[in-house]
Structure formats: C-alpha cells, structure tokens
Design a protein around this motif. Structure first.
Motif, PDB file in Angstrom:
ATOM      1  N   GLY A   1     -10.400  -2.249  -0.896  1.00 23.75           N
ATOM      2  CA  GLY A   1      -9.970  -1.049  -0.665  1.00 23.75           C
ATOM      3  C   GLY A   1      -8.131  -0.252  -1.961  1.00 23.75           C
ATOM      4  O   GLY A   1      -7.844   0.540  -1.624  1.00 23.75           O
ATOM      5  N   ILE A   2      -8.131  -1.218  -2.375  1.00 24.28           N
ATOM      6  CA  ILE A   2      -6.657  -0.794  -3.040  1.00 24.28           C
ATOM      7  C   ILE A   2      -7.533  -1.101  -5.071  1.00 24.28           C
ATOM      8  O   ILE A   2      -8.088  -2.236  -5.209  1.00 24.28           O
ATOM      9  CB  ILE A   2      -5.937  -2.665  -3.032  1.00 24.28           C
ATOM     10  CG1 ILE A   2      -5.366  -2.243  -1.672  1.00 24.28           C
ATOM     11  CG2 ILE A   2      -4.644  -2.459  -3.843  1.00 24.28           C
ATOM     12  CD1 ILE A   2      -4.551  -3.338  -0.963  1.00 24.28           C
ATOM     13  N   PRO A   3      -6.521  -0.266  -5.323  1.00 21.74           N
ATOM     14  CA  PRO A   3      -6.958   0.003  -7.306  1.00 21.74           C
ATOM     15  C   PRO A   3      -6.686  -1.637  -7.449  1.00 21.74           C
ATOM     16  O   PRO A   3      -5.772  -1.971  -7.505  1.00 21.74           O
ATOM     17  CB  PRO A   3      -6.464   0.527  -7.629  1.00 21.74           C
ATOM     18  CG  PRO A   3      -6.128   1.914  -6.354  1.00 21.74           C
ATOM     19  CD  PRO A   3      -5.873   0.481  -5.417  1.00 21.74           C
ATOM     20  N   ASP A   4      -7.323  -1.960  -8.737  1.00 17.94           N
ATOM     21  CA  ASP A   4      -7.137  -3.002  -9.378  1.00 17.94           C
ATOM     22  C   ASP A   4      -5.828  -3.097 -10.097  1.00 17.94           C
ATOM     23  O   ASP A   4      -5.408  -4.302 -10.995  1.00 17.94           O
ATOM     24  CB  ASP A   4      -8.144  -3.084 -10.654  1.00 17.94           C
ATOM     25  CG  ASP A   4      -9.442  -3.767  -9.972  1.00 17.94           C
ATOM     26  OD1 ASP A   4      -9.155  -4.539  -8.342  1.00 17.94           O
ATOM     27  OD2 ASP A   4     -10.300  -4.257 -10.912  1.00 17.94           O
ATOM     28  N   ASP A   5      -4.839  -2.346 -10.674  1.00 13.37           N
ATOM     29  CA  ASP A   5      -4.093  -1.729 -11.354  1.00 13.37           C
ATOM     30  C   ASP A   5      -3.102  -2.105 -10.059  1.00 13.37           C
ATOM     31  O   ASP A   5      -1.300  -2.260 -10.967  1.00 13.37           O
ATOM     32  CB  ASP A   5      -3.443  -0.554 -12.324  1.00 13.37           C
ATOM     33  CG  ASP A   5      -3.162   0.249 -11.422  1.00 13.37           C
ATOM     34  OD1 ASP A   5      -4.548   0.606 -10.376  1.00 13.37           O
ATOM     35  OD2 ASP A   5      -3.189   1.684 -11.823  1.00 13.37           O
ATOM     36  N   ALA A   6      -3.108  -2.319  -8.979  1.00  9.93           N
ATOM     37  CA  ALA A   6      -1.912  -2.414  -8.183  1.00  9.93           C
ATOM     38  C   ALA A   6      -1.352  -3.464  -7.884  1.00  9.93           C
ATOM     39  O   ALA A   6      -1.541  -5.153  -8.738  1.00  9.93           O
ATOM     40  CB  ALA A   6      -2.660  -2.233  -6.725  1.00  9.93           C
ATOM     41  N   PHE A   7      -0.141  -4.172  -8.359  1.00  5.56           N
ATOM     42  CA  PHE A   7       0.719  -5.431  -8.500  1.00  5.56           C
ATOM     43  C   PHE A   7       2.367  -5.528  -7.358  1.00  5.56           C
ATOM     44  O   PHE A   7       2.228  -3.343  -6.803  1.00  5.56           O
ATOM     45  CB  PHE A   7       1.203  -5.308  -9.607  1.00  5.56           C
ATOM     46  CG  PHE A   7       1.656  -4.447 -10.619  1.00  5.56           C
ATOM     47  CD1 PHE A   7       3.257  -4.532 -10.634  1.00  5.56           C
ATOM     48  CD2 PHE A   7       1.220  -3.356 -10.453  1.00  5.56           C
ATOM     49  CE1 PHE A   7       4.039  -3.859 -10.926  1.00  5.56           C
ATOM     50  CE2 PHE A   7       2.086  -2.236 -11.490  1.00  5.56           C
ATOM     51  CZ  PHE A   7       3.313  -2.713 -11.635  1.00  5.56           C
ATOM     52  N   ALA A   8       2.969  -6.087  -6.612  1.00  2.72           N
ATOM     53  CA  ALA A   8       3.725  -6.225  -6.257  1.00  2.72           C
ATOM     54  C   ALA A   8       4.358  -7.221  -6.315  1.00  2.72           C
ATOM     55  O   ALA A   8       4.599  -8.055  -7.063  1.00  2.72           O
ATOM     56  CB  ALA A   8       3.260  -6.984  -5.045  1.00  2.72           C
ATOM     57  N   ALA A   9       5.913  -7.099  -5.393  1.00  2.00           N
ATOM     58  CA  ALA A   9       7.113  -7.825  -5.350  1.00  2.00           C
ATOM     59  C   ALA A   9       7.148  -7.937  -4.032  1.00  2.00           C
ATOM     60  O   ALA A   9       6.643  -7.703  -3.099  1.00  2.00           O
ATOM     61  CB  ALA A   9       8.547  -7.230  -6.065  1.00  2.00           C
ATOM     62  N   ARG A  10       7.093  -9.029  -3.665  1.00  2.00           N
ATOM     63  CA  ARG A  10       7.114 -10.284  -2.040  1.00  2.00           C
ATOM     64  C   ARG A  10       7.556 -10.993  -2.310  1.00  2.00           C
ATOM     65  O   ARG A  10       8.369 -11.935  -3.215  1.00  2.00           O
ATOM     66  CB  ARG A  10       5.801 -11.154  -1.975  1.00  2.00           C
ATOM     67  CG  ARG A  10       4.445  -9.712  -2.274  1.00  2.00           C
ATOM     68  CD  ARG A  10       2.913 -11.012  -2.143  1.00  2.00           C
ATOM     69  NE  ARG A  10       2.629 -11.557  -1.308  1.00  2.00           N
ATOM     70  CZ  ARG A  10       2.228 -12.844  -1.427  1.00  2.00           C
ATOM     71  NH1 ARG A  10       1.301 -13.601  -2.364  1.00  2.00           N
ATOM     72  NH2 ARG A  10       2.116 -13.453  -0.293  1.00  2.00           N
ATOM     73  N   GLY A  11       8.561 -11.304  -0.895  1.00  2.00           N
ATOM     74  CA  GLY A  11       9.879 -11.963  -0.970  1.00  2.00           C
ATOM     75  C   GLY A  11       9.598 -12.740   0.927  1.00  2.00           C
ATOM     76  O   GLY A  11       8.669 -11.422   1.325  1.00  2.00           O
ATOM     77  N   ASN A  12      10.626 -13.429   1.331  1.00  2.00           N
ATOM     78  CA  ASN A  12       9.958 -13.828   2.162  1.00  2.00           C
ATOM     79  C   ASN A  12      10.780 -13.148   3.443  1.00  2.00           C
ATOM     80  O   ASN A  12      11.122 -11.616   3.330  1.00  2.00           O
ATOM     81  CB  ASN A  12      11.506 -16.030   2.222  1.00  2.00           C
ATOM     82  CG  ASN A  12      11.762 -16.361   3.757  1.00  2.00           C
ATOM     83  OD1 ASN A  12      10.476 -16.461   4.253  1.00  2.00           O
ATOM     84  ND2 ASN A  12      12.315 -16.567   3.592  1.00  2.00           N
TER      85      ASN A  12
END
Length: 455
Positions: free
Chosen positions: A401-412
């Motif tokens: 359900g999420i487009p393949d070009d999606a990217f993210a920053a992730r933190g604690n």
C-alpha cells in the motif's frame, strides 16, 4: 549568577578512603548511574534551553513526563529519582544543568552554549570551573506561521494520538503536508508541545547528516567516494572505507553494541574522536550492513574541515529550519548521529527539500542533482526485515500500500519523516514512545494517510 534549584541537589564531597578491588557488577551499576545522570542533565538542558531559544517554554515536570520516562532499562528508574539543579545566567538563560549520582564525584553537568544547544561534560567534571555565562539574552526565534488544524479526516488524527498505531505509543506531533489538503497541510500537537517546541531527533539526525554531506558535495568540497580518513597509514585496510560506506552503514567495522547504543558518547561525556575512529575491521568495506552510530559520525568527521566556513547552522538557515540546533560533544565535535533538536515544522522543511530533489522553493539548489535518488537507493548491503537502507535514509520499497519511491528518516522513541515524491507527500510524526514497547506503526499510518487523501 541566579541559581534555580528545582530539587535539593547539593551533596558535600568527602575524601574517599582507599577501597578494595571493585567487582564487575559494582562497576556496571556505578556506570549505569553515571549514564542515567548524564541522560537527565542533558535532556533537561536541551529540552528547556532549545525551547526557550525558539520563544517557546518547557518546564521540568513536562520534560519528566515525556522525555524522562520510558527510557531503556536500567536507566529509567534511576533517572526519575536523581536530584537535579538548573542554573541560569543573570539574563535568565539556562547556563547548565546538574544531576546528582555519586557521593564521591561531582554531579553530571550539561552545559548550554546559546544558539548551539547543550553538551554533556565528562564524568567527574566540576561545574565550579565554568566561566559565567554572559548576561545578555539570546535572540528568540519565533514561528511566523499559524498553527494549522484544517483537516478533513479528524478520525485519522485522533487515531494518531490515541494509541491506535501502537498500544503504548505517545505521539507529540503530527504534520501531513500535501497539496491535496486545505492550506497544504494539517498539524496537531500534544499538550505542552507546539510549533516552537523542539524535540531531540535521535537517529533522524542521520538523515540530516546525509543532507549536510550532500550540501558539501554540491559545493565541490567533498565526494562520497572520498576516503573517510580512517586508518593509521596506507597499509591499514581501513583506508579503503569511504564516506559512502559510512552513510550506508557498511564500513565493516566492529562496534561494541549492535544498533545505536553509544552511551559513553551520548551521555557519558566521551568525545567523537575518542569513540568513533579506532574500531577494527571485521568485514571488507561495503559488504555487510551493521547499523551503527559510529558510521554516520565518521562520514561527518570526513567533512569536518568544511564546518569553519559552512557549519550545519548555515544549511538550516537556508532551509528555514531556524528552530533546529545541531549539538556537539564538549570538545565541539558535532554528534550528528542523534543529538539534533528540531521542531516538527523544520523536519517537514527537510522532507520538502527532498521532494524537490534538493532545490529550495526560491529555485536555489543546495544538494547535487540526483542526490535524492542516491540517498533513497538501497544499493549497498541491506538489513533484514521490511525496511531497506539507502545512504542515511531508510527505504520502504515493497511495503504493501506504499509507493516504491517512499523513503524515510527514523529515530528512537518514534521520530519519523516519510517522503513520497510520486505523491508530493511529506509526513512527520514526533513521539516519546517507551523503550521496548509497541512503538508507532508509521507504515500503517502512511497507508491510512494515502487512503484519506484519495477520498
């Protein structure tokens, strides 16, 4: 100097008698207390001083409720009971914060440098040696945008705050930015937070670090294929480690703990130079993924000679991330693996820069053409699980359900920036989720945002 004592914190130091050999368990317990006190002093300092810099407010009880609960064991219980003191200058600015932890050594000390945030000093540092802070008030930065709450899907927002995306998740801010929304976005905050209240980004700082490297590459001052400056001489195989390897968590070096635990640096008062450089090689560079703060830190160290003329604050100003502060160790080395304080709105601006392939709204390019493709391309060795890894950013390819070009920053503790170029969409979620808990399901929330925007 005005001293504001929140709890009784003064303990007279007494001469310690000679002792027998200390057992490992006793030593570990003492170290845990030192780390807990460093954690408390640094977070009280950062949360209060950085909010006040922006024209906002935080009080110690609010910080205790959010940042100082849900910490990893065994620090959580220790942090709560430790006496602390907030010391202000004559002008009212936070000068330093102390937290008591030992009858034999001075309290842990986090020192505030106005405009530069807070740094934790080494265990045993005596705050009496600090020079007085200038009495002049620091400039207050105030947001000029209104707090926008125009949203068609109120239920989606309620679920972001009520635990629907994680039973024990604790959301502090949500912003969704899309041209399909009224006013272009909606944003909501928990009580006591708001547009001028920053939070520590934790490992979202790694994506900020990659952006800072990208700006240096665009200026022609660095290249990701450049060596990271490791190794004793040309016979040392660590000389093969590049900036790219550092950004991709693929240096192949050993680290004493898996994941992102670098407590001696973050809370113990050690320096970046002491903790990041000399780890031995375990695998050929570029062949194994191991998530490690030290890899991001050596990528930043490789361009540190550019900071005299182009410090991180310069880039933040260009991006209008003026509520953001990159903090340092006590020797002035940036801890860009974690120790950045930023507001939710500033993180949206970082996401928007990546939507626009490194070009500002006024047309100024600050990242190289194609840089966004570079940081979101999982071309190096990959972690296990649904999330992939690019260069300082996580990838979401293959998630339902999420487009393949999606990217993210992730933190604690639940810090997220999700960028989906094909949808012209940025999602920022801030939180203070407890360690070891359910966390916040950002993938599920992202899917629900996409569905909401279609309706």
């Amino acid at each position: 100097m005005i001293r504001t004592t929140i709890l009784a914190a003064a303990t007279l130091l007494i001469a310690a008698p000679a002792t027998a050999q200390v057992s490992q368990s006793e030593l570990d317990a003492t170290n845990d207390r030192a780390m807990a006190a460093g954690y408390k002093a640094l977070f009280l300092c950062g949360a209060i001083a950085n909010a006040e810099r922006n024209g906002g407010t935080r009080d110690p009880d609010h910080v205790a409720q959010w940042e100082l609960t849900g910490i990893q064991d065994p620090l959580d219980d220790m942090v709560r009971e430790m006496p602390y003191e907030i010391v202000r200058s004559e002008g009212g600015i936070v000068h330093y914060v102390t937290a008591d932890w030992s009858a034999d050594l001075p309290p842990r000390v986090a020192v505030h440098a106005p405009g530069e945030g807070c740094s934790i000093h080494p265990i045993g540092f005596d705050p009496a040696t600090l020079a007085p802070l200038e009495a002049a008030e620091q400039p207050r930065i105030r947001s000029i945008l209104r707090h926008r709450q125009n949203v068609s899907d109120r239920d989606l927002v309620n679920r972001a705050f009520d635990g629907s995306y994680g039973a024990d998740s604790r959301t502090t801010a949500i912003i969704v930015s899309s041209p399909q929304l009224p006013d272009g976005r909606f944003e909501f905050y928990a009580d006591g937070f708001g547009p001028e209240v920053p939070q520590r980004t934790w490992s979202v700082a790694k994506s900020i670090a990659a952006t800072i490297v990208g700006a240096a590459v665009h200026r022609g001052e660095a290249d990701v294929v450049d060596g990271a400056g490791l190794g004793i001489d040309d016979t040392d195989p660590r000389r093969a480690i590049t900036i790219d390897h550092g950004l991709r968590m693929a240096t192949g070096r050993y680290s004493d703990t898996p994941g992102n635990r670098t407590d001696p640096l973050y809370f113990g008062g050690a320096t970046v130079d002491e903790r990041t450089v000399n780890w031995p090689l375990m695998h050929a560079p570029g062949t194994v993924f191991r998530y490690a703060n030290n890899d991001t830190l050596i990528a930043i160290q490789a361009i540190e000679d550019t900071f005299a003329s182009h410090p991180p604050a310069e880039l933040f100003d260009l991006l209008r991330m003026r509520h953001t502060v990159a903090e340092t160790d006590w020797q002035g080395n940036y801890i860009l693996s974690s120790q950045v304080w930023a507001t939710a709105r500033d993180l949206v601006r970082l996401g928007q820069l990546h939507l626009n392939d490194g070009v500002l709204p006024n047309g100024t390019r600050v990242l190289p053409e194609g840089w966004v493709q570079y940081v979101s391309d999982p071309s190096g060795p990959q972690p296990d699980g649904a999330w992939g890894y690019g260069a300082g950013w996580w990838t979401m390819r293959g998630m339902e359900g999420i487009p393949d070009d999606a990217f993210a920053a992730r933190g604690n503790r639940g810090q997220y920036i999700v960028v989906i170029p094909s949808e012209d969409l940025v999602i920022v979620r801030r939180g203070e989720d407890p360690a070891g808990g359910s966390g916040f399901d950002i993938a599920a929330f992202t899917r629900d945002v996409l569905v909401s925007l279609e309706n």
